[in-house]
Design a protein around this motif. Structure first.
Motif, PDB file in Angstrom:
ATOM      1  N   GLY A 267       8.510   0.946  -0.504  1.00  0.00           N
ATOM      2  CA  GLY A 267       7.735   1.801   0.386  1.00  0.00           C
ATOM      3  C   GLY A 267       8.571   2.813   1.144  1.00  0.00           C
ATOM      4  O   GLY A 267       8.024   3.771   1.705  1.00  0.00           O
ATOM      5  N   GLU A 268       9.893   2.647   1.180  1.00  0.00           N
ATOM      6  CA  GLU A 268      10.772   3.583   1.880  1.00  0.00           C
ATOM      7  C   GLU A 268      11.286   4.704   0.972  1.00  0.00           C
ATOM      8  O   GLU A 268      12.022   5.575   1.422  1.00  0.00           O
TER       9      GLU A 268
ATOM     10  N   SER B 148      10.776   8.093  -1.060  1.00  0.00           N
ATOM     11  CA  SER B 148       9.875   9.251  -1.050  1.00  0.00           C
ATOM     12  C   SER B 148       9.333   9.496  -2.453  1.00  0.00           C
ATOM     13  O   SER B 148       9.903   9.031  -3.447  1.00  0.00           O
ATOM     14  N   THR B 149       8.241  10.254  -2.530  1.00  0.00           N
ATOM     15  CA  THR B 149       7.658  10.559  -3.842  1.00  0.00           C
ATOM     16  C   THR B 149       8.625  11.386  -4.691  1.00  0.00           C
ATOM     17  O   THR B 149       8.671  11.241  -5.913  1.00  0.00           O
TER      18      THR B 149
ATOM     19  N   SER C 220      -1.106  -6.345  -2.870  1.00  0.00           N
ATOM     20  CA  SER C 220      -0.808  -5.964  -1.488  1.00  0.00           C
ATOM     21  C   SER C 220      -0.701  -7.187  -0.581  1.00  0.00           C
ATOM     22  O   SER C 220      -1.696  -7.782  -0.178  1.00  0.00           O
TER      23      SER C 220
ATOM     24  N   GLY D 271       0.732   4.019  -2.932  1.00  0.00           N
ATOM     25  CA  GLY D 271       0.382   5.403  -2.631  1.00  0.00           C
ATOM     26  C   GLY D 271       1.425   6.382  -3.146  1.00  0.00           C
ATOM     27  O   GLY D 271       1.092   7.413  -3.738  1.00  0.00           O
ATOM     28  N   SER D 272       2.701   6.052  -2.934  1.00  0.00           N
ATOM     29  CA  SER D 272       3.789   6.928  -3.397  1.00  0.00           C
ATOM     30  C   SER D 272       3.814   7.024  -4.920  1.00  0.00           C
ATOM     31  O   SER D 272       4.013   8.103  -5.485  1.00  0.00           O
TER      32      SER D 272
ATOM     33  N   ASP E 219       0.814  -1.213   0.000  1.00  0.00           N
ATOM     34  CA  ASP E 219       0.000   0.000   0.000  1.00  0.00           C
ATOM     35  C   ASP E 219       0.845   1.260   0.000  1.00  0.00           C
ATOM     36  O   ASP E 219       0.506   2.255  -0.655  1.00  0.00           O
ATOM     37  N   SER E 220       1.947   1.253   0.754  1.00  0.00           N
ATOM     38  CA  SER E 220       2.820   2.425   0.806  1.00  0.00           C
ATOM     39  C   SER E 220       3.439   2.699  -0.562  1.00  0.00           C
ATOM     40  O   SER E 220       3.473   3.848  -1.028  1.00  0.00           O
TER      41      SER E 220
END
Length: 341
Positions: free
Chosen positions: A210-211, A213-214, A98, A77-78, A73-74
Motif C-alpha cells: 500500500g505504500e 505509488s502507482t 482485505s 486501488g493502486s 484496499d490501498s
C-alpha cells in the motif's frame, strides 16, 4: 446477505418481496399450503439467489486471463489504477483479500470456525466500524470462495512485501489454492525496490504494498524480471508453514530475519509508554496528550506493518492496567487524551 441484497436491482427486490408475501398470504388463508412448505420455498429462493451470485462471479472471471491477489484496499486501488494505465483492466482481474494478518488470531482461518474465532476476537478487542463487523464473516468466506473459483487457465500473481501481514496472507492463500494447477507467480515489492535504483525516490523501503505509488507499481509490473514462478516444492513448503501458523493462538506477529515471528500482544507497550514520556519531556509538563497524536507517532516510527487500531487497543489496555491516565471518552482515538499516571 446484506451485501448481496444491496446489489439487487429495485425490480428484483420488489419481485422477491412480492413472492414471499404471496406465499405468506396463502399460508394465512389455509389453502393447503403449509408453513413447512413455505419455509422450504423461501429456503430454495435463498439458495437460488446465492447460486446466481456465485455464477455471476464465475462469469465475470471468465473474461480474464490473469488474476492478481493483493491484501488491502490501498494495494488493490493502486493496482487497479496501474492496470487501467497499462490498458490491462479488461484482461486482468484483482482479488483483494482485505484484512490485516499481522494482528488477530489466524487459528484455522481457512475454515468457517476459524473465521468466526477471528471475528469474535476483532469484535471484542479492536475498535472496528459496526458495518464492517456485520459483514466480516460473510466477506471473508467470499474471499476464500473467489480464490477457489479462479479458472484453471488463469495465471495467478500474488503481490507481497517483507512484512508479517502479507507473508502470513501468502501462506494462507497458497494453502487455499493447494488443489489448483495454475501457474502462480510472486511479485515481492521489497526485492523489486532493492533491484531498481529508479524506484529509490522513496526515503525508505516500503513496509507493505500500500505504500507503493502507482507510478512505481507500473514500473515493477512492466519489468517481467520482478516475478518469481512458485515451484511445486515451494508451494508445499508454504502450505506446511500455514498449517503450523494456523495452529498458534498468538494475536501479534512481526517479520524478522525472513520469518514470521509470533510475539506477545504487549510487545509494543513499552514503545507506546516511551512516546508518551517523550511528549511530556518535550512540553516540559506531564499534561494530557491527544491519543491520536501518540498513536500516530508510534505507527510512523515502526518498521513493521501494524495498524493504528491495534496500537489503540494497547493504549486502552495500558489505561485499564493503570499505567496511563485518560481524559475524555474513548469512542474514537481523537476523542480522548492520555498521560503517564
Amino acid at each position: 446477505m446484506k451485501d448481496m441484497i444491496n446489489h439487487l436491482e429495485e425490480t428484483e427486490l420488489k419481485s422477491l418481496l412480492l413472492q414471499v408475501f404471496l406465499c405468506m398470504q396463502t399460508v394465512e388463508e389455509r389453502k393447503g399450503y403449509s408453513e413447512q412448505q413455505f419455509f422450504l420455498d423461501v429456503k430454495n429462493t435463498y439458495n437460488d439467489l446465492l447460486a446466481t451470485k456465485n455464477n455471476q462471479a464465475s462469469s465475470k472471471q471468465a473474461q480474464f486471463h490473469t488474476t492478481h491477489i493483493v491484501f488491502g484496499d490501498s494495494a488493490a486501488g493502486s493496482l487497479k489504477i496501474t492496470l487501467i494505465k497499462s490498458d490491462l483492466i479488461q484482461q486482468e482481474n484483482i482479488i483483494n483479500v482485505s484484512d490485516l494478518f499481522s494482528i488477530g488470531p489466524l487459528w484455522n482461518l481457512h475454515t468457517s470456525e476459524g473465521i468466526n474465532h477471528r471475528y469474535n476476537w476483532l469484535r471484542t478487542h479492536i475498535n472496528i466500524d459496526e458495518k464492517q463487523l456485520l459483514t466480516y464473516e460473510y466477506n471473508f468466506e467470499q474471499y476464500l470462495l473467489s480464490l477457489k473459483q479462479i479458472p484453471n487457465d488463469h495465471k495467478i500473481i500474488i503481490w507481497i512485501g517483507e512484512n508479517a501481514h502479507e507473508q502470513a496472507a501468502l501462506r494462507l492463500i497458497l494453502y487455499v489454492l493447494k488443489e489448483k494447477t495454475n501457474e502462480i507467480m510472486l511479485i515481492n515489492i521489497n526485492e523489486a525496490y532493492e533491484m531498481h535504483s529508479d524506484l529509490a525516490e522513496m526515503q525508505s523501503p516500503p513496509r507493505h504494498m500500500g505504500e507503493i505509488s502507482t507510478k512505481q507499481l507500473k514500473q515493477i509490473y512492466e519489468n517481467k524480471g520482478n516475478g518469481h514462478v512458485v515451484t511445486q516444492l515451494e508451494r508445499k513448503v508454504f502450505e506446511q508453514q500455514w498449517l503450523q501458523l494456523c495452529q498458534q493462538k498468538d494475536v501479534l506477529r512481526i517479520w524478522e530475519n525472513n520469518e514470521i515471528i509470533n510475539v506477545s500482544e504487549n510487545y509494543y507497550d513499552g514503545y507506546i509508554i516511551d512516546k508518551v514520556k517523550e511528549s511530556h519531556e518535550k512540553n516540559n509538563h506531564k499534561d494530557f496528550i491527544k491519543s491520536a497524536r501518540i498513536i500516530g507517532k508510534v505507527i510512523g516510527h515502526l518498521n513493521q506493518y501494524i495498524d493504528a487500531q491495534f496500537i489503540e487497543y494497547r493504549v486502552i489496555r495500558l489505561i485499564m492496567n493503570g499505567v496511563l491516565d485518560m481524559e475524555g471518552v474513548p469512542t474514537a482515538m481523537r476523542h480522548y487524551s492520555i498521560k503517564i499516571k
